[in-house]
Design a protein around this motif. Structure first.
Motif, short mmCIF file in Angstrom:
data_model
loop_
_atom_site.label_atom_id
_atom_site.label_comp_id
_atom_site.label_asym_id
_atom_site.label_seq_id
_atom_site.Cartn_x
_atom_site.Cartn_y
_atom_site.Cartn_z
N HIS A 75 3.73 9.85 12.27
CA HIS A 75 2.79 9.57 13.35
C HIS A 75 1.51 10.39 13.22
O HIS A 75 0.63 10.28 14.04
N ARG A 76 1.42 11.21 12.20
CA ARG A 76 0.32 12.16 12.06
C ARG A 76 -0.86 11.55 11.31
O ARG A 76 -0.69 10.83 10.34
N ASN A 77 -2.07 11.84 11.77
CA ASN A 77 -3.33 11.45 11.13
C ASN A 77 -3.52 9.94 11.02
O ASN A 77 -4.25 9.48 10.15
N THR A 78 -2.84 9.16 11.82
CA THR A 78 -3.03 7.72 11.83
C THR A 78 -3.02 7.22 13.27
O THR A 78 -2.34 7.81 14.13
N PRO A 79 -3.74 6.14 13.56
CA PRO A 79 -3.73 5.61 14.93
C PRO A 79 -2.39 4.98 15.29
O PRO A 79 -2.02 4.93 16.46
N ALA A 80 -1.65 4.50 14.31
CA ALA A 80 -0.34 3.88 14.56
C ALA A 80 0.69 4.52 13.63
O ALA A 80 0.34 5.13 12.62
N ALA A 81 1.95 4.35 13.97
CA ALA A 81 3.02 4.90 13.14
C ALA A 81 3.06 4.17 11.80
O ALA A 81 2.78 2.97 11.72
N ARG A 82 3.37 4.90 10.74
CA ARG A 82 3.50 4.30 9.42
C ARG A 82 4.71 4.92 8.74
O ARG A 82 5.20 5.96 9.16
N ASN A 83 5.20 4.27 7.71
CA ASN A 83 6.34 4.82 7.00
C ASN A 83 5.91 5.39 5.66
O ASN A 83 4.95 4.95 5.05
N VAL A 84 6.64 6.40 5.23
CA VAL A 84 6.49 6.97 3.90
C VAL A 84 7.87 6.89 3.27
O VAL A 84 8.84 7.38 3.84
N SER A 85 7.96 6.24 2.12
CA SER A 85 9.26 6.00 1.50
C SER A 85 9.29 6.51 0.07
O SER A 85 8.27 6.51 -0.62
#
Length: 139
Positions: A75-85
Motif C-alpha cells: 500500500h506504500r507509495n501508490t494511490p491504490a494497493a498493488r501486489n509484488v510477487s
C-alpha cells in the motif's frame, strides 16, 4: 604509484559476458536471463553464478511461463494497493514482478504468463494469471 595515461585504451567497466549483450528487437517483450556455462544454473541479472562463482554466463530468452512463489500486497507509495510477487520461471530462475488482477486474488502456486517485459512506471515485468477461469469457480 602508477597513473593511467589519457591516450591508453582501457576495457569498459561492466563488460561481463552475458549481462550486457545486445538484445535483439524481437526479444524486447521477453525476459532475458543468464545460464552458467559450467554448472547450468539459471539466474536473473547476475555477474557471477551463485552456485559455482563462474563468470562465463550466456544470455538466453525465457518462454515467459512461471509459477507464483510468493505474493504480497503493498500500500506504500501508490494511490491504490498493488501486489509484488516472486515468480519462479520454468527455466529455473526467480524474478520479482507484478501480477495483473486483484491483489488479494493472487496466491502461491498460481500459474502466470509474461504480459509485458517492463512496466513503464516500476520497470519490472508484468504477468497475467493463466488459470483464472478455474479460480473464479472456487472463490
Amino acid at each position: 604509484m602508477y597513473h593511467y595515461s589519457a591516450n591508453a585504451s582501457h576495457p569498459a567497466a561492466g563488460s561481463a559476458t552475458g549481462v550486457l549483450d545486445p538484445v535483439s528487437a524481437d526479444s524486447r517483450d521477453a525476459i532475458v536471463f543468464q545460464r552458467c556455462t559450467w554448472c547450468g544454473t539459471a539466474m536473473y541479472h547476475r555477474l557471477l553464478c551463485p552456485v559455482c562463482q563462474g563468470s562465463e554466463l550466456r544470455t538466453e530468452r525465457s518462454e515467459g511461463v512461471g509459477t507464483v512463489r510468493h505474493s504480497t500486497v503493498v500500500h506504500r507509495n501508490t494511490p491504490a494497493a498493488r501486489n509484488v510477487s516472486l515468480i519462479e520461471m520454468a527455466e529455473g530462475f526467480v524474478v520479482r514482478g507484478r501480477v495483473m488482477g486483484p491483489p488479494v486474488g493472487i496466491h502461491s502456486g498460481d500459474r502466470v504468463r509474461l504480459s509485458t517485459a517492463q512496466d513503464p512506471v516500476r520497470h519490472e515485468p508484468v504477468f497475467q494469471l493463466l488459470d483464472e477461469s478455474y479460480r473464479s469457480a472456487w472463490t
